[in-house]
Design a protein around this motif. Structure first.
Motif, PDB file in Angstrom:
ATOM      1  N   TRP A  77       0.865  -1.182   0.000  1.00 29.93           N
ATOM      2  CA  TRP A  77       0.000   0.000   0.000  1.00 29.93           C
ATOM      3  C   TRP A  77       0.898   1.228   0.000  1.00 29.93           C
ATOM      4  CZ3 TRP A  77      -5.117   0.135  -0.758  1.00 29.93           C
ATOM      5  CH2 TRP A  77      -5.855  -1.030  -0.535  1.00 29.93           C
ATOM      6  N   ARG A 117       0.731   5.707  -0.486  1.00 27.37           N
ATOM      7  CA  ARG A 117      -0.167   6.864  -0.425  1.00 27.37           C
ATOM      8  C   ARG A 117       0.522   8.076  -1.024  1.00 27.37           C
ATOM      9  NH1 ARG A 117      -0.462   7.716   6.171  1.00 27.37           N
ATOM     10  NH2 ARG A 117       1.663   8.549   6.455  1.00 27.37           N
ATOM     11  N   TYR A 157      -4.750   6.511  -1.403  1.00 28.27           N
ATOM     12  CA  TYR A 157      -4.046   5.261  -1.104  1.00 28.27           C
ATOM     13  C   TYR A 157      -4.127   4.343  -2.319  1.00 28.27           C
ATOM     14  CZ  TYR A 157      -3.463   6.529   3.766  1.00 28.27           C
ATOM     15  OH  TYR A 157      -3.062   7.145   4.936  1.00 28.27           O
TER      16      TYR A 157
END
Length: 115
Positions: A36, A38, A93
């Motif tokens: 992940w 961002r 994200y």
């Protein structure tokens, strides 16, 4: 290449929680390292958390103890549980799948932490 679809973003108050999900299109999902990232306007995309095919995890210092990454290979899905959210966690994200030098990205999901 694998197609990735994120969900779970939204508006939450400081101190609240959200869980992001990312579903992959391919059944060989289990061999990918999943991450992940961002990004905020004007800034580079930063790694938030990652999980290897073997289940090893790593986190950015800014989210350690608050965020948890996990994966369900049977569902081709990776999750990001975000607790104790702060305004500085506000960002888009992105889910990322990596195997060797090959990377795939989702379209992103907005997370806004605001009172």
């Amino acid at each position: 290449q694998v197609q990735l679809v994120e969900s779970g973003g939204g508006l939450v108050q400081p101190g609240g929680s959200l869980r992001l999900s990312c579903v992959a299109s391919r059944s060989i999902f289990k061999i990918y390292t999943m991450n992940w990232y961002r990004q905020t306007p004007g800034n580079q995309r930063e790694l938030v958390a990652g999980i290897t095919a073997g289940g090893s995890t790593n986190y950015a210092d800014s989210v350690k103890g608050r965020f948890t990454i996990s994966r369900d290979n049977a569902k081709n899905t990776v999750y990001l549980q975000m607790n104790s959210l702060k305004p500085e966690d506000t960002a888009v994200y992105y889910c990322n799948a990596q195997i060797g030098s090959i990377q795939s990205w989702g379209q992103g999901t907005q997370v806004t932490v605001s009172a």
